[in-house]
Design a protein around this motif. Structure first.
Motif, mmCIF file in Angstrom:
data_model
loop_
_atom_site.group_PDB
_atom_site.id
_atom_site.type_symbol
_atom_site.label_atom_id
_atom_site.label_comp_id
_atom_site.label_asym_id
_atom_site.label_seq_id
_atom_site.Cartn_x
_atom_site.Cartn_y
_atom_site.Cartn_z
ATOM 1 N N ILE A 49 -8.950 12.981 3.104
ATOM 2 C CA ILE A 49 -9.694 11.737 2.900
ATOM 3 C C ILE A 49 -9.003 10.648 3.690
ATOM 4 N N LYS A 50 -7.700 10.485 3.474
ATOM 5 C CA LYS A 50 -6.898 9.657 4.353
ATOM 6 C C LYS A 50 -5.459 10.134 4.255
ATOM 7 N N SER A 51 -4.755 10.056 5.372
ATOM 8 C CA SER A 51 -3.377 10.529 5.379
ATOM 9 C C SER A 51 -2.488 9.457 4.792
ATOM 10 N N HIS A 52 -2.082 9.642 3.563
ATOM 11 C CA HIS A 52 -1.144 8.666 3.006
ATOM 12 C C HIS A 52 0.132 8.772 3.838
ATOM 13 N N HIS A 53 0.679 7.595 4.171
ATOM 14 C CA HIS A 53 1.747 7.556 5.167
ATOM 15 C C HIS A 53 2.919 8.449 4.787
ATOM 16 N N ASN A 54 3.105 8.645 3.482
ATOM 17 C CA ASN A 54 4.263 9.391 2.998
ATOM 18 C C ASN A 54 4.002 10.893 2.911
ATOM 19 N N LYS A 60 -3.793 4.727 12.880
ATOM 20 C CA LYS A 60 -2.895 3.659 12.403
ATOM 21 C C LYS A 60 -1.934 4.218 11.363
ATOM 22 N N ARG A 61 -2.476 5.052 10.469
ATOM 23 C CA ARG A 61 -1.621 5.637 9.427
ATOM 24 C C ARG A 61 -0.527 6.525 10.035
ATOM 25 N N MET A 62 -0.886 7.223 11.116
ATOM 26 C CA MET A 62 0.106 8.085 11.775
ATOM 27 C C MET A 62 1.230 7.232 12.377
ATOM 28 N N SER A 109 -18.772 1.982 -5.227
ATOM 29 C CA SER A 109 -17.825 2.698 -6.100
ATOM 30 C C SER A 109 -17.081 3.737 -5.255
ATOM 31 N N LYS A 110 -16.045 4.332 -5.820
ATOM 32 C CA LYS A 110 -15.358 5.479 -5.203
ATOM 33 C C LYS A 110 -15.635 6.676 -6.086
ATOM 34 N N PRO A 111 -16.212 7.779 -5.651
ATOM 35 C CA PRO A 111 -16.904 7.897 -4.387
ATOM 36 C C PRO A 111 -18.224 7.134 -4.437
ATOM 37 N N GLY A 129 1.095 2.061 0.852
ATOM 38 C CA GLY A 129 2.239 2.164 1.763
ATOM 39 C C GLY A 129 1.961 1.535 3.123
ATOM 40 N N PRO A 130 0.781 1.759 3.734
ATOM 41 C CA PRO A 130 0.530 1.138 5.038
ATOM 42 C C PRO A 130 0.272 -0.364 4.930
ATOM 43 N N GLY A 131 0.416 -0.917 3.742
ATOM 44 C CA GLY A 131 0.329 -2.357 3.551
ATOM 45 C C GLY A 131 -1.007 -2.926 3.991
ATOM 46 N N ILE A 159 -3.401 14.889 -2.745
ATOM 47 C CA ILE A 159 -4.788 15.383 -2.706
ATOM 48 C C ILE A 159 -5.520 14.756 -1.520
ATOM 49 N N GLU A 160 -5.375 13.437 -1.375
ATOM 50 C CA GLU A 160 -6.165 12.760 -0.338
ATOM 51 C C GLU A 160 -5.684 13.084 1.076
ATOM 52 N N SER A 161 -4.386 13.462 1.184
ATOM 53 C CA SER A 161 -3.857 13.812 2.507
ATOM 54 C C SER A 161 -4.000 15.304 2.764
ATOM 55 N N HIS A 188 -0.413 -4.798 -9.454
ATOM 56 C CA HIS A 188 -1.426 -3.894 -8.908
ATOM 57 C C HIS A 188 -0.779 -2.963 -7.883
ATOM 58 N N PRO A 189 -1.322 -1.748 -7.712
ATOM 59 C CA PRO A 189 -0.813 -0.886 -6.644
ATOM 60 C C PRO A 189 -1.040 -1.528 -5.276
ATOM 61 N N PHE A 190 -0.119 -1.257 -4.370
ATOM 62 C CA PHE A 190 -0.261 -1.756 -2.993
ATOM 63 C C PHE A 190 0.017 -0.561 -2.078
ATOM 64 N N ALA A 197 -17.357 5.400 -1.542
ATOM 65 C CA ALA A 197 -16.360 4.631 -0.776
ATOM 66 C C ALA A 197 -14.955 5.020 -1.255
ATOM 67 N N THR A 198 -13.924 4.545 -0.578
ATOM 68 C CA THR A 198 -12.573 4.627 -1.135
ATOM 69 C C THR A 198 -12.181 3.211 -1.562
ATOM 70 N N ILE A 199 -11.006 3.075 -2.172
ATOM 71 C CA ILE A 199 -10.626 1.748 -2.641
ATOM 72 C C ILE A 199 -10.282 0.855 -1.444
HETATM 73 P P1 XMP Z 1 -8.042 5.008 -1.590
HETATM 74 O O1 XMP Z 1 -8.187 3.881 -0.621
HETATM 75 O O2 XMP Z 1 -7.837 6.312 -0.916
HETATM 76 O O3 XMP Z 1 -6.682 4.709 -2.346
HETATM 77 O O4 XMP Z 1 -9.143 5.053 -2.603
HETATM 78 C C1 XMP Z 1 -6.301 5.241 -3.594
HETATM 79 C C2 XMP Z 1 -5.076 4.497 -4.053
HETATM 80 O O5 XMP Z 1 -3.962 4.801 -3.216
HETATM 81 C C3 XMP Z 1 -3.485 3.627 -2.559
HETATM 82 N N1 XMP Z 1 -3.200 4.024 -1.179
HETATM 83 C C4 XMP Z 1 -1.985 4.381 -0.729
HETATM 84 N N2 XMP Z 1 -0.786 4.408 -1.328
HETATM 85 N N3 XMP Z 1 0.217 5.232 0.673
HETATM 86 C C5 XMP Z 1 0.312 4.819 -0.630
HETATM 87 O O6 XMP Z 1 1.438 4.800 -1.141
HETATM 88 C C6 XMP Z 1 -0.950 5.230 1.345
HETATM 89 O O7 XMP Z 1 -1.025 5.595 2.502
HETATM 90 C C7 XMP Z 1 -2.115 4.780 0.595
HETATM 91 N N4 XMP Z 1 -3.424 4.645 0.924
HETATM 92 C C8 XMP Z 1 -4.068 4.186 -0.191
HETATM 93 C C9 XMP Z 1 -4.600 2.612 -2.671
HETATM 94 O O8 XMP Z 1 -4.123 1.286 -2.630
HETATM 95 C C10 XMP Z 1 -5.238 2.978 -3.998
HETATM 96 O O9 XMP Z 1 -4.534 2.441 -5.094
#
Ligand code: XMP
Length: 471
Positions: free
Chosen positions: A301-306, A253-255, A462-464, A351-353, A288-290, A347-349, A466-468
């Protein structure tokens, strides 16, 4: 002159072929070295210590019992030779034995959780994360007391340096588009680029169909009322949701989302003409996470869309002025740039909404539930005075259904999970111990007002580990 080295953590095991390593000559250099997590294991292993798989992994909070020492200077009660503090762990392997080292800390599951041997120090826990009590003080002791470093990084100089960097990157006639989401990262990026090149910047705000209730109007109003920059709005709901149809895997989905964003940005750049650069509000944790995308030595950990969601061939050069900052540092930069309060305090939101909060396939119905339930979670936090005390708060929905009883009749409905976390920089997080009455109000409102929901649960991981966000 190099004053010290910090060897950081890694998801690898020291025993894995190809795991990160360094020559023992480096570890024996005549400068202090601090190993953190894997880095500590690397030092111990190189110096004859025994690193094993450990009986139990440790993720999250652990109690460290420590001895008074240079690294823990000022952390014991006055006059006491030992102390106890909460530390944040994330490891499988452990240092089981380290002859010759002074063991200055241990936990229930980790016999060598902190050590010193000659110029080398090691900690199995993560002092760099907010959830380690006094972690900053430990790093402070290492850098300023043990290594004699000086503190000379300041927000003001960061801003002036970045503006100069952008000017020289973009040149005298280059133009830039900036992917603006209305969040603090992209807004800070836009302000920095605007300060550097003025109206050669155009911001692009995309409605990808994954926005929260009322978000489109809020972003456009806030932007128009506060910034003197060009904004192009693109309604791309259909193409994003079509692209996501049938896709269930979180990374896939992120891709799709990363690719759709880039398609929109490239098309808008072509329409404007003469645009060579794409500015993005990428921050350090996104990278770091991507990481697995570019490095074999980190785990994705997860590919942040950006970052991880970018196509291999990108027709635009990237401008990412805050890519080395953590979120709390971005907030400081934003404050210095007089960022409007609604942007600064939100609050942070991701990118993949809402796609990050809809588990499994993203359907219109699950999006509706996620949107309506999230609005209730936010509203109830605001009503009870908790909104500003927490890092993020939202609702999650997946495909699981549970039996309910509505008007004496059996009904099957979705399970909505509420997630409310506290954090400082999103690298670690913990669930918020909200009062039961606040949770109860949220739960009642969600089951009464959001059609198709029978159960509400609260996420207490908690993270770790889990992730947020769940996806
Ligand atoms: P996770 O879920 O990895 O998220 O613990 C850490 C923080 O990053 C935000 N998040 C993203 N922000 N693009 C972003 O700009 C993304 O793909 C993305 N994925 C997660 C998340 O809301 C949390 O604040």
């Amino acid at each position: 002159m190099i004053k010290c080295i910090i060897l950081s953590g890694s998801p690898c095991s020291i025993h894995e072929p190809g795991s990160p390593s360094c020559s023992s000559e480096i570890i024996d250099l005549d400068i202090p070295i601090l190993g953190i997590c894997y880095g500590a294991q690397l030092i111990a292993y190189t110096k004859g210590g025994v690193v094993g798989e450990g009986m139990k992994s440790e993720f999250g909070r652990a109690e460290l019992l420590f001895k008074d020492s240079e690294l823990f200077d000022g952390l014991t009660e006055r006059g006491s030779e030992s102390g106890m503090m909460n530390v944040w762990m994330s490891h499988g392997d452990v240092i089981e034995q380290f002859d010759g080292a002074d063991i200055i800390g241990h936990t229930m599951n980790t016999p060598v959780a902190a050590f010193r041997i000659a110029n080398n120090y090691g900690v199995q826990f993560h002092p760099e994360v907010h959830h380690t009590d006094k972690g900053e003080k430990i790093l402070w002791n290492f850098l300023y007391k043990i290594c004699g470093c000086e503190r000379n990084w300041a927000i003001e100089s960061f801003i002036t340096d970045k503006i100069e960097d952008i000017k020289s990157e973009v040149g005298d006639d280059g133009s830039v588009i900036c992917g603006l989401s209305g969040g603090i990262d992209s807004s800070t990026t836009a302000l920095l680029v605007n300060k550097a090149i003025g109206d050669r910047l155009t911001c692009i705000f995309v409605d990808n169909g994954l926005l929260r209730e009322g978000e489109k109007e809020t972003v456009i109003n806030t932007f128009e009322n506060n910034f003197n920059m060009k904004l192009v709005f693109v309604d791309a709901k259909e193409r994003f949701l079509n692209g996501l149809r049938g896709v269930t895997d979180a990374e896939a989905k992120r891709m799709v989302i990363g690719e759709q964003f880039i398609n929109v940005f490239e098309e808008e750049a072509n329409k404007l003409g003469n645009v060579d650069f794409l500015a993005q509000g990428t921050i350090y944790p996104d990278r770091i996470e991507s990481a697995g995308a570019s490095s074999q030595k980190s785990s994705r950990i997860k590919s942040h869309h950006n970052v991880g969601g970018l196509p291999e061939k990108l027709g635009l050069k990237l401008v990412e002025p805050i890519a080395d900052l953590y979120k709390d540092e971005v907030r400081e930069v934003a404050k210095e740039l007089d960022m409007p309060l609604p942007i600064l305090n939100q609050h942070p939101f991701p990118g993949p909404g809402l796609a990050a909060r809809v588990i499994g396939e993203v359907t219109e119905d699950k999006l509706r539930i996620c949107r309506e339930a999230s609005e209730i979670v936010e509203a109830e936090l605001k009503n009870s005075g908790w909104y500003d005390k927490v890092w993020q708060a939202f609702a999650i929905v997946g495909d699981d259904v549970a039996t309910g009883v509505l008007g004496d009749a059996r009904s099957l409905g979705r399970i909505v999970t509420i997630r409310v976390v506290e954090s400082k920089e999103a690298m670690t997080a913990d669930f918020v111990k909200l009062p039961y009455d606040v949770l109860e109000n949220m739960s009642k409102r969600i089951t009464n007002e959001v059609k198709g929901v029978t159960w509400v649960t609260y996420a207490i991981s908690s993270k770790p580990p889990a992730t947020i966000e769940p996806c």
